[in-house]
Design a protein around this motif. Structure first.
Motif, PDB file in Angstrom:
ATOM      1  N   ARG A  72       1.346   3.043   4.493  1.00 42.55           N
ATOM      2  CA  ARG A  72       0.122   3.291   4.321  1.00 42.55           C
ATOM      3  C   ARG A  72      -0.111   4.800   3.925  1.00 42.55           C
ATOM      4  N   ARG A  94      -4.529  -8.580   4.381  1.00 42.36           N
ATOM      5  CA  ARG A  94      -5.119  -7.198   4.871  1.00 42.36           C
ATOM      6  C   ARG A  94      -3.945  -6.000   4.602  1.00 42.36           C
ATOM      7  N   ARG A  95      -2.693  -6.357   5.249  1.00 44.45           N
ATOM      8  CA  ARG A  95      -1.613  -5.383   4.933  1.00 44.45           C
ATOM      9  C   ARG A  95      -1.414  -5.133   3.607  1.00 44.45           C
ATOM     10  N   GLU A  98      -3.847  -2.802   1.988  1.00 50.85           N
ATOM     11  CA  GLU A  98      -3.678  -1.453   2.573  1.00 50.85           C
ATOM     12  C   GLU A  98      -2.638  -0.734   1.864  1.00 50.85           C
TER      13      GLU A  98
END
Length: 365
Positions: A72, A94-95, A98
């Protein structure tokens, strides 16, 4: 080999491999295995490398599920893939968002696709080659002569060039080039090819003549090339960039149909005779079922009342041009000078003008 791709590495020279970021031992083993299969040398890190430019400069980044949180905040870029084993993890998307991943891959299901993607990186794949097929409207129309001249002209003008002999019953394009004794692989060596063929390895393995690579036939028994082999070889040739010229048989079997499907455009060579036009109509109908862009090249002399426009209209095909007569062509061939090798000759000028138009229409550089 000189090419139109500027600063590309020489054929056979490896580029930097992908950047792998993971601490998952099982995942790392799988990714290293896939890199080996693709001929790539990866860099492995547990997090975003501290070395300046390592993340941004890598041609491809493979981030393990376990390392997503550690990535991230890294500079957003294309070519980031999130890779893992868990097929049922609902948080994976979601990852991926990100870290700005292009897509999510799950092994082993995505192994085939990922090997191809890594191999593209290893080969330095850029813009695919402009691929032109040449087919005779009847026997003796001059298709092989034109195919050879197109390839020789392209190579002389500095383009990475591969000439593919797709007619097992022809005399052999290596003979037209004067390279029948040259060392290198021929079609029988590729007849059993399936899946991906490395473009660099293909190019390096073929005989070289007049600044181009040629894939032709040996002097043994005729070998049928399965469509899978034709697909693999032409796909590898296209990935090298520049131009690919394919001399095709008039009889459209499965192998020829596969070749037609990979062409950007086709040239149908038709003498200016009524019987030749009638024969060419059948060839055009069959080839046109597979190839979307088929154009006619007309060769004189003409029967009474015929000209190149009449032939094109009779075949309902766009006219690519009139193939000029080159005095002394047979004598040149006997002397080891291939078609198109005389820069100021009418055949070479025709080919040069063709490439200028074709490339301006959006072909490869």
């Amino acid at each position: 080999m000189s090419g139109a791709n500027g600063g590309e590495p020489a054929a056979g020279e490896r580029r930097a491999g992908p950047l792998i970021i993971t601490e998952d031992v099982a995942l790392l083993d799988d990714l290293l295995r896939l890199c080996a299969a693709a001929g790539a040398d990866p860099q492995v890190h547990h997090a975003v490398p501290e070395e300046r430019g390592s993340w941004e400069g890598a041609p491809l980044v493979l981030v393990g599920d376990d390392a997503a949180a550690r990535c991230r905040g890294a500079t957003r870029r294309r070519g980031v893939l999130l890779v893992g084993h868990d097929q049922d993890d609902p948080q994976v998307w979601r990852r991926a968002v990100e870290i700005g991943a292009d897509c999510v891959l799950r092994l082993p299901d995505a192994e085939g696709w990922l090997v191809d993607r890594i191999a593209d990186v290893a080969e330095g794949v850029g813009r695919p080659a402009l691929t032109v097929g040449v087919i005779g409207g009847r026997g003796g129309a001059g298709a092989s002569t034109l195919a050879c001249a197109l390839a020789v002209t392209a190579a002389r003008e500095g383009r990475r060039t591969m000439l593919v002999d797709g007619d097992p019953l022809g005399g052999g394009l290596d003979v037209l080039l004067g390279g029948e004794q040259s060392k290198g692989r021929r079609w029988p060596d590729f007849a059993a090819s399936r899946g991906r063929v490395a473009g660099g390895a293909l190019e390096e393995s073929l005989p070289s003549a007049h600044g181009l690579r040629v894939l032709s036939w040996d002097r043994g028994d005729s070998v049928v090339i399965p469509p899978e082999a034709m697909r693999s070889v032409l796909a590898a040739a296209r990935r090298r960039g520049g131009v690919v010229v394919v001399d095709l048989a008039r009889r459209v079997d499965e192998g020829v149909a596969e070749a037609l499907a990979q062409l950007d455009l086709g040239l149908l060579v038709v003498p200016g005779e009524l019987r030749a036009v009638a024969a060419a109509r059948r060839v055009a109908t069959t080839a046109g079922m597979v190839l979307g862009d088929l154009r006619v090249v007309v060769r004189g002399p003409y029967a009474s009342g015929l000209d190149e426009q009449w032939v094109a209209e009779a075949l309902e095909l766009p006219l690519a041009g009139e193939l000029p007569v080159e005095a002394g062509l047979l004598a040149d061939l006997d002397g080891g000078v291939p078609p198109g090798a005389v820069p100021r000759g009418p055949l070479a000028r025709f080919c040069s003008a063709f490439w200028e138009r074709a490339l301006a229409d959006g072909g490869a550089p």
